[in-house]
Motif scaffolding. Structure first.
Motif, PDB file in Angstrom:
ATOM      1  N   SER A  64      89.992 -28.097-101.672  1.00 58.99           N
ATOM      2  CA  SER A  64      90.155 -26.716-101.228  1.00 58.99           C
ATOM      3  C   SER A  64      90.973 -26.697 -99.944  1.00 58.99           C
ATOM      4  CB  SER A  64      88.789 -26.065-100.977  1.00 58.99           C
ATOM      5  OG  SER A  64      88.015 -26.040-102.159  1.00 58.99           O
ATOM      6  N   ALA A  65      91.818 -25.692 -99.804  1.00 62.47           N
ATOM      7  CA  ALA A  65      92.734 -25.628 -98.660  1.00 62.47           C
ATOM      8  C   ALA A  65      92.035 -25.044 -97.431  1.00 62.47           C
ATOM      9  CB  ALA A  65      93.966 -24.807 -99.021  1.00 62.47           C
ATOM     10  N   ARG A  66      91.099 -25.829 -96.878  1.00 66.08           N
ATOM     11  CA  ARG A  66      90.355 -25.414 -95.688  1.00 66.08           C
ATOM     12  C   ARG A  66      90.225 -26.599 -94.745  1.00 66.08           C
ATOM     13  NH1 ARG A  66      85.070 -23.480 -98.476  1.00 66.08           N
ATOM     14  NH2 ARG A  66      84.253 -24.542 -96.644  1.00 66.08           N
ATOM     15  N   ARG A  67      90.342 -26.316 -93.453  1.00 67.30           N
ATOM     16  CA  ARG A  67      90.280 -27.391 -92.464  1.00 67.30           C
ATOM     17  C   ARG A  67      88.933 -28.109 -92.491  1.00 67.30           C
ATOM     18  NH1 ARG A  67      92.549 -29.401 -87.632  1.00 67.30           N
ATOM     19  NH2 ARG A  67      94.497 -28.776 -88.609  1.00 67.30           N
ATOM     20  N   ASP A  68      87.813 -27.369 -92.601  1.00 70.85           N
ATOM     21  CA  ASP A  68      86.510 -28.015 -92.586  1.00 70.85           C
ATOM     22  C   ASP A  68      86.319 -28.907 -93.811  1.00 70.85           C
ATOM     23  OD1 ASP A  68      86.447 -25.716 -94.232  1.00 70.85           O
ATOM     24  OD2 ASP A  68      84.278 -25.512 -94.021  1.00 70.85           O
ATOM     25  N   VAL A  69      86.856 -28.480 -94.951  1.00 65.73           N
ATOM     26  CA  VAL A  69      86.758 -29.292 -96.161  1.00 65.73           C
ATOM     27  C   VAL A  69      87.590 -30.557 -96.014  1.00 65.73           C
ATOM     28  CG1 VAL A  69      87.277 -29.359 -98.630  1.00 65.73           C
ATOM     29  CG2 VAL A  69      86.263 -27.308 -97.628  1.00 65.73           C
ATOM     30  N   LEU A  70      88.767 -30.429 -95.447  1.00 67.48           N
ATOM     31  CA  LEU A  70      89.623 -31.596 -95.225  1.00 67.48           C
ATOM     32  C   LEU A  70      88.944 -32.604 -94.303  1.00 67.48           C
ATOM     33  CD1 LEU A  70      92.380 -33.035 -95.494  1.00 67.48           C
ATOM     34  CD2 LEU A  70      93.143 -31.690 -93.514  1.00 67.48           C
ATOM     35  N   GLU A  71      88.332 -32.114 -93.223  1.00 67.96           N
ATOM     36  CA  GLU A  71      87.661 -33.009 -92.286  1.00 67.96           C
ATOM     37  C   GLU A  71      86.467 -33.707 -92.931  1.00 67.96           C
ATOM     38  OE1 GLU A  71      88.542 -34.007 -89.087  1.00 67.96           O
ATOM     39  OE2 GLU A  71      90.373 -33.132 -89.929  1.00 67.96           O
ATOM     40  N   THR A  72      85.737 -32.979 -93.770  1.00 69.36           N
ATOM     41  CA  THR A  72      84.613 -33.591 -94.476  1.00 69.36           C
ATOM     42  C   THR A  72      85.093 -34.691 -95.411  1.00 69.36           C
ATOM     43  OG1 THR A  72      83.297 -31.559 -94.368  1.00 69.36           O
ATOM     44  CG2 THR A  72      82.711 -33.155 -96.070  1.00 69.36           C
ATOM     45  N   ALA A  73      86.148 -34.411 -96.156  1.00 68.77           N
ATOM     46  CA  ALA A  73      86.686 -35.417 -97.074  1.00 68.77           C
ATOM     47  C   ALA A  73      87.181 -36.637 -96.317  1.00 68.77           C
ATOM     48  CB  ALA A  73      87.814 -34.806 -97.901  1.00 68.77           C
ATOM     49  N   ARG A  74      87.801 -36.412 -95.176  1.00 65.49           N
ATOM     50  CA  ARG A  74      88.388 -37.512 -94.410  1.00 65.49           C
ATOM     51  C   ARG A  74      87.334 -38.387 -93.760  1.00 65.49           C
ATOM     52  NH1 ARG A  74      89.823 -38.630 -89.331  1.00 65.49           N
ATOM     53  NH2 ARG A  74      88.932 -36.673 -88.573  1.00 65.49           N
ATOM     54  N   PRO A  90      95.999 -41.301 -93.971  1.00 63.11           N
ATOM     55  CA  PRO A  90      96.791 -41.199 -92.747  1.00 63.11           C
ATOM     56  C   PRO A  90      96.005 -40.492 -91.650  1.00 63.11           C
ATOM     57  CG  PRO A  90      98.107 -40.573 -94.648  1.00 63.11           C
ATOM     58  CD  PRO A  90      96.689 -40.696 -95.130  1.00 63.11           C
ATOM     59  N   PRO A  91      96.014 -41.018 -90.419  1.00 56.63           N
ATOM     60  CA  PRO A  91      95.254 -40.385 -89.343  1.00 56.63           C
ATOM     61  C   PRO A  91      95.756 -38.989 -88.989  1.00 56.63           C
ATOM     62  CG  PRO A  91      96.672 -42.121 -88.491  1.00 56.63           C
ATOM     63  CD  PRO A  91      96.712 -42.239 -89.982  1.00 56.63           C
ATOM     64  N   ASP A  92      97.022 -38.713 -89.284  1.00 58.66           N
ATOM     65  CA  ASP A  92      97.602 -37.403 -88.986  1.00 58.66           C
ATOM     66  C   ASP A  92      97.738 -36.556 -90.244  1.00 58.66           C
ATOM     67  OD1 ASP A  92      99.487 -39.044 -90.128  1.00 58.66           O
ATOM     68  OD2 ASP A  92     101.150 -38.331 -88.884  1.00 58.66           O
ATOM     69  N   LEU A  93      96.782 -36.700 -91.156  1.00 56.24           N
ATOM     70  CA  LEU A  93      96.861 -36.015 -92.446  1.00 56.24           C
ATOM     71  C   LEU A  93      96.954 -34.501 -92.277  1.00 56.24           C
ATOM     72  CD1 LEU A  93      96.844 -36.189 -95.507  1.00 56.24           C
ATOM     73  CD2 LEU A  93      94.339 -36.187 -95.437  1.00 56.24           C
ATOM     74  N   ALA A  94      96.174 -33.934 -91.369  1.00 53.17           N
ATOM     75  CA  ALA A  94      96.206 -32.477 -91.173  1.00 53.17           C
ATOM     76  C   ALA A  94      97.590 -32.025 -90.725  1.00 53.17           C
ATOM     77  CB  ALA A  94      95.151 -32.064 -90.145  1.00 53.17           C
ATOM     78  N   ASP A  95      98.207 -32.774 -89.817  1.00 53.14           N
ATOM     79  CA  ASP A  95      99.543 -32.423 -89.344  1.00 53.14           C
ATOM     80  C   ASP A  95     100.569 -32.541 -90.466  1.00 53.14           C
ATOM     81  OD1 ASP A  95      98.569 -31.975 -86.798  1.00 53.14           O
ATOM     82  OD2 ASP A  95      99.036 -33.996 -86.087  1.00 53.14           O
ATOM     83  N   ILE A  96     100.419 -33.566 -91.310  1.00 54.82           N
ATOM     84  CA  ILE A  96     101.333 -33.740 -92.436  1.00 54.82           C
ATOM     85  C   ILE A  96     101.262 -32.543 -93.378  1.00 54.82           C
ATOM     86  CG2 ILE A  96     101.777 -35.117 -94.516  1.00 54.82           C
ATOM     87  CD1 ILE A  96     100.846 -37.575 -92.942  1.00 54.82           C
ATOM     88  N   LEU A  97     100.049 -32.082 -93.654  1.00 53.81           N
ATOM     89  CA  LEU A  97      99.869 -30.946 -94.542  1.00 53.81           C
ATOM     90  C   LEU A  97     100.442 -29.669 -93.938  1.00 53.81           C
ATOM     91  CD1 LEU A  97      96.234 -31.681 -95.743  1.00 53.81           C
ATOM     92  CD2 LEU A  97      98.278 -31.674 -97.188  1.00 53.81           C
ATOM     93  N   GLU A  98     100.151 -29.430 -92.666  1.00 59.00           N
ATOM     94  CA  GLU A  98     100.633 -28.215 -92.022  1.00 59.00           C
ATOM     95  C   GLU A  98     102.154 -28.182 -91.964  1.00 59.00           C
ATOM     96  OE1 GLU A  98      98.799 -26.888 -88.375  1.00 59.00           O
ATOM     97  OE2 GLU A  98      96.946 -27.943 -88.870  1.00 59.00           O
ATOM     98  N   SER A  99     102.759 -29.293 -91.569  1.00 62.71           N
ATOM     99  CA  SER A  99     104.222 -29.318 -91.470  1.00 62.71           C
ATOM    100  C   SER A  99     104.860 -29.193 -92.848  1.00 62.71           C
ATOM    101  CB  SER A  99     104.688 -30.597 -90.774  1.00 62.71           C
ATOM    102  OG  SER A  99     104.315 -31.751 -91.504  1.00 62.71           O
ATOM    103  N   GLY A 100     104.242 -29.792 -93.861  1.00 60.88           N
ATOM    104  CA  GLY A 100     104.772 -29.691 -95.211  1.00 60.88           C
ATOM    105  C   GLY A 100     104.717 -28.275 -95.753  1.00 60.88           C
ATOM    106  N   LEU A 101     103.613 -27.587 -95.520  1.00 62.37           N
ATOM    107  CA  LEU A 101     103.487 -26.206 -95.984  1.00 62.37           C
ATOM    108  C   LEU A 101     104.402 -25.276 -95.210  1.00 62.37           C
ATOM    109  CD1 LEU A 101      99.637 -26.131 -96.542  1.00 62.37           C
ATOM    110  CD2 LEU A 101     101.377 -25.753 -98.302  1.00 62.37           C
ATOM    111  N   LEU A 102     104.539 -25.518 -93.911  1.00 57.96           N
ATOM    112  CA  LEU A 102     105.445 -24.692 -93.113  1.00 57.96           C
ATOM    113  C   LEU A 102     106.888 -24.874 -93.596  1.00 57.96           C
ATOM    114  CD1 LEU A 102     105.608 -22.717 -90.767  1.00 57.96           C
ATOM    115  CD2 LEU A 102     105.851 -24.668 -89.216  1.00 57.96           C
ATOM    116  N   ARG A 103     107.242 -26.096 -93.918  1.00 50.46           N
ATOM    117  CA  ARG A 103     108.586 -26.356 -94.441  1.00 50.46           C
ATOM    118  C   ARG A 103     108.795 -25.639 -95.772  1.00 50.46           C
ATOM    119  NH1 ARG A 103     108.330 -31.237 -93.826  1.00 50.46           N
ATOM    120  NH2 ARG A 103     107.585 -31.889 -95.879  1.00 50.46           N
TER     121      ARG A 103
END
Length: 218
Positions: A64-74, A90-103
């Motif tokens: 699910s596209a939610r920060r809390d879900v991502l953190e739980t999975a990680r 990847p330790p910067d997984l959240a940043d990778i996702l955000e930058s990818g979606l913004l792009r």
């Protein structure tokens, strides 16, 4: 042993379900449309790789596209369990996702611009809103709050998407900065909105005007 069997049976069902219309989040166990979620695959060296277009080969891992879900999975090994083995996250997984979606969002603006389906600037956006041409309003978070509110006066039925900076939105128009944009009804507006909702959820932001505009047509 019974619990392991149940988990394996569930994984087998998810393998089959990836060919169906819905996907199951590995953390919440909720099922949803694939485009509203985030798909991951493993690279040959078992590095977790986001697949934002859901087109890469391999068995998908859905979240699910939610920060809390991502953190739980990680932090709780959900990716490794879903992959049935070691996974390099990847330790910067959240940043990778955000930058990818913004792009992806800015690429959609570029496509809409070439198709004549988007305008920018306060006056032009107000004109599209007044004329019923706007299917989606896009605003930069760092723009003037008063001006952003004034633009939307009388437009409560329109969905609104926010992007972080006026400079980033401006780049999609070949300008130094853009605070306001409007996209016409259609597939590109729908695509932008879906990616923006994923971006908003994964970054922990609040969807702008969700209480008033959630039913707005795109």
């Amino acid at each position: 042993m019974g619990g392991d069997l149940d988990e394996n049976q569930e994984i087998d069902r998810e393998d089959e379900a990836e060919r169906g219309p819905l996907r199951r989040c590995i953390v919440t166990r909720d099922r949803a449309a694939p485009e509203t979620m985030v798909r991951f695959v493993l690279s040959p060296d078992r590095v977790l790789t986001p697949d934002l277009s859901a087109r890469l080969p391999g068995r998908g891992i859905w979240l699910s596209a939610r920060r809390d879900v991502l953190e739980t999975a990680r932090t709780r090994g959900a990716f490794a369990r879903a992959a049935r083995g070691q996974v390099v996250v990847p330790p910067d997984l959240a940043d990778i996702l955000e930058s990818g979606l913004l792009r992806r969002m800015m690429e959609t603006v570029g496509l809409a611009r070439r198709a004549g389906q988007v305008v920018c600037g306060f006056a032009k956006v107000r004109e599209w809103i007044a004329g019923g041409r706007a299917g989606l309003v896009i605003q930069a978070e760092d723009g003037s709050p008063d001006e952003r509110t004034r633009l939307l006066s009388g437009a409560r039925d329109l969905p609104v998407a926010e992007v972080p900076t006026a400079a980033g939105l401006g780049a999609a128009f070949g300008r130094d900065h853009v605070v306001h944009a409007a996209m016409s009804h259609g597939e590109l507006a729908r695509r932008f909105r879906v990616d923006n909702e994923r971006f908003t959820g994964l970054s922990g932001r609040t969807v702008p005007g969700s209480a008033d505009r959630s039913a707005g047509r795109v």
